[in-house]
Enzyme design. Sequence first.
Site, PDB file in Angstrom:
ATOM      1  N   HIS A   1       0.830  -1.211   0.000  1.00 24.65           N
ATOM      2  CA  HIS A   1       0.000   0.000   0.000  1.00 24.65           C
ATOM      3  C   HIS A   1       0.864   1.262   0.000  1.00 24.65           C
ATOM      4  CE1 HIS A   1      -4.048   1.807   1.407  1.00 24.65           C
ATOM      5  NE2 HIS A   1      -3.306   2.753   0.867  1.00 24.65           N
TER       6      HIS A   1
ATOM      7  N   HIS B   1       1.587   5.146  -2.141  1.00 25.59           N
ATOM      8  CA  HIS B   1       1.161   6.167  -3.102  1.00 25.59           C
ATOM      9  C   HIS B   1       2.395   6.803  -3.728  1.00 25.59           C
ATOM     10  CE1 HIS B   1      -3.020   5.852  -1.899  1.00 25.59           C
ATOM     11  NE2 HIS B   1      -2.552   5.690  -0.670  1.00 25.59           N
TER      12      HIS B   1
ATOM     13  N   ARG C   1       2.161   8.784  -6.457  1.00 29.38           N
ATOM     14  CA  ARG C   1       1.723  10.118  -6.929  1.00 29.38           C
ATOM     15  C   ARG C   1       2.099  10.417  -8.386  1.00 29.38           C
ATOM     16  NH1 ARG C   1      -1.668  10.399  -2.749  1.00 29.38           N
ATOM     17  NH2 ARG C   1      -0.784  11.249  -0.830  1.00 29.38           N
TER      18      ARG C   1
ATOM     19  N   ASP D   1      -8.494   2.742  -3.720  1.00 23.62           N
ATOM     20  CA  ASP D   1      -7.983   3.361  -2.494  1.00 23.62           C
ATOM     21  C   ASP D   1      -8.087   4.888  -2.517  1.00 23.62           C
ATOM     22  OD1 ASP D   1      -6.761   3.163   0.096  1.00 23.62           O
ATOM     23  OD2 ASP D   1      -5.048   4.151  -0.822  1.00 23.62           O
TER      24      ASP D   1
ATOM     25  N   HIS E   1     -10.473   0.158   0.208  1.00 21.52           N
ATOM     26  CA  HIS E   1     -10.533   1.289   1.134  1.00 21.52           C
ATOM     27  C   HIS E   1     -11.981   1.305   1.603  1.00 21.52           C
ATOM     28  CE1 HIS E   1      -9.694   5.667   2.236  1.00 21.52           C
ATOM     29  NE2 HIS E   1     -11.009   5.564   2.363  1.00 21.52           N
TER      30      HIS E   1
ATOM     31  N   HIS F   1      -5.748  -0.771   5.553  1.00 19.38           N
ATOM     32  CA  HIS F   1      -5.605   0.023   6.791  1.00 19.38           C
ATOM     33  C   HIS F   1      -6.789  -0.040   7.775  1.00 19.38           C
ATOM     34  CE1 HIS F   1      -7.703   2.726   4.066  1.00 19.38           C
ATOM     35  NE2 HIS F   1      -6.611   3.163   3.477  1.00 19.38           N
TER      36      HIS F   1
ATOM     37  N   ASN G   1      -6.308   9.311   6.935  1.00 25.97           N
ATOM     38  CA  ASN G   1      -7.586   8.651   6.730  1.00 25.97           C
ATOM     39  C   ASN G   1      -7.352   7.168   6.446  1.00 25.97           C
ATOM     40  OD1 ASN G   1     -10.276   8.234   6.374  1.00 25.97           O
ATOM     41  ND2 ASN G   1     -10.327   8.929   4.250  1.00 25.97           N
TER      42      ASN G   1
ATOM     43  N   ASP H   1       0.779   2.681   3.805  1.00 23.19           N
ATOM     44  CA  ASP H   1      -0.065   3.751   3.261  1.00 23.19           C
ATOM     45  C   ASP H   1       0.750   5.030   3.097  1.00 23.19           C
ATOM     46  OD1 ASP H   1      -2.229   5.106   2.254  1.00 23.19           O
ATOM     47  OD2 ASP H   1      -3.341   5.213   4.134  1.00 23.19           O
TER      48      ASP H   1
HETATM   49 ZN   LIG Z   1      -3.857   4.728   0.784  1.00 22.07          ZN
END
Ligand SMILES: [Zn+2]
EC number: 3.5.2.3
Length: 427
Positions: A61, A63, A65, A153, A180, A233, A279, A306
């Site tokens: 998990h 990111h 970007r 997600d 998610h 998560h 989150n 995350d």
């Molecule tokens: Zn995430």
Amino acid sequence: MSTLIKNARVLDAEQLTTKDILIEDGKIKAIGHDLNQQYGAADHVICAADRFVTPGLVDVHVHLRDPGLTEKETIETGTLAAAHGGFTTIGAMPNVDPVPDTPAKIALMVAENAAKAHVHVAQYASITTNRQGDELVDFEGVKQAGAFAVSNDGSGVQTAGTMYRAMCGAAKAGLTLAAHVEDDSLTMGGVMNAGPVADKLGLPGIMGISESSQIARDVLLAEASGVHYHVCHVSTAESVRVIRDAKRAGINVTCEVSPHHLLLTDADITLDNPMLKMNPPLRSPKDRAALIAGLLDGTIDMIATDHAPHTDAQKSGSMKTAAFGITGLETAFATLYTALVKTRLLTLSQLIDLMSTKPAQLFDLDQAGRLAPGMPADLAIIDLDHEYEIKAATMLSKGHNSPFIGWHVYGNVLMTLVDGQVVYGKD
Ligand SMILES: [Zn+2]
């Protein structure tokens, strides 16, 4: 081309024992004693000097970007940050711009990852077009194009009908569906955990049932569809309980927990501080205790960071307006080793299982998660014995949005190898 890692401390069942590791053509050739007697001198020798050598960590998990949000992170910087944290395989989430929601876009992402990444990147496709609404992606097509799993997600799938159809499609294509979980009708514009701390700070709260109620819906849909359903998560005691019950009922569900939910709670939010905004939000001490109990009894299968980099501007000001999310790749091992292993809550072997072996196994990443002859030489060399301070200046991620900056920890990653090549560290 051969490399010999001398005097490594490796896990043998629960024990750390000193052995040499011989790497040949990017793969582990042998692990044992006096390997040069058997195999001759290596081209290259790395002196591990009793440092811990782990199979490369696996984080499902992350990111990156990229594309579209490269002011926060790029494939290059995100995977360098991964290598700095001892990770050699990561799962890249699809909330980028454009969203990889077609076979052509997945093929492009897979090619970009292969060209630019410093570690192995397994690519997620989204569940629905543009990660919104009810139109499903072509699961068979994205799988053929190289997607390893699907996820929306960043957002929950809001309607049960869409989730059920998605699960049936993912099951047919042999793709894990990583969810998610968040029911938008229960989040009420919150920015931190609903409860007395939010009330005291005058900040809007996110109720735990926005997460757990959607998991309860989904485990029944997973049972009916036969998909491998993975919960991203988990953060609340009720979520852990629902997943525990679903596992007992034989439903094919796995889940992950993030380091920050294991290490922090909303009681750590003493003022309006965007570095503690994520989150799902940091929950109560009771929730944290349930997450740790879930790790210990096997309800929680793995740890995933995350990793969510943002620019400094996006993480400043009030929690009411700042972006959700913190970085995690570069701090995960050291913070967890310090807080959970040095305190004897977990053994080192359990932590490596949760951060490498189990995620690789459960996501069918069969070339990751094990230090064994024949496997790719993906590994990290870690100093477990000297305390150091986590500093923004040493981070390789573009994002410095970490609440762990300033923590004093053990478990410094000195070197990371992918396919036998040093991708982080000094030789
Ligand atoms: Zn995430």
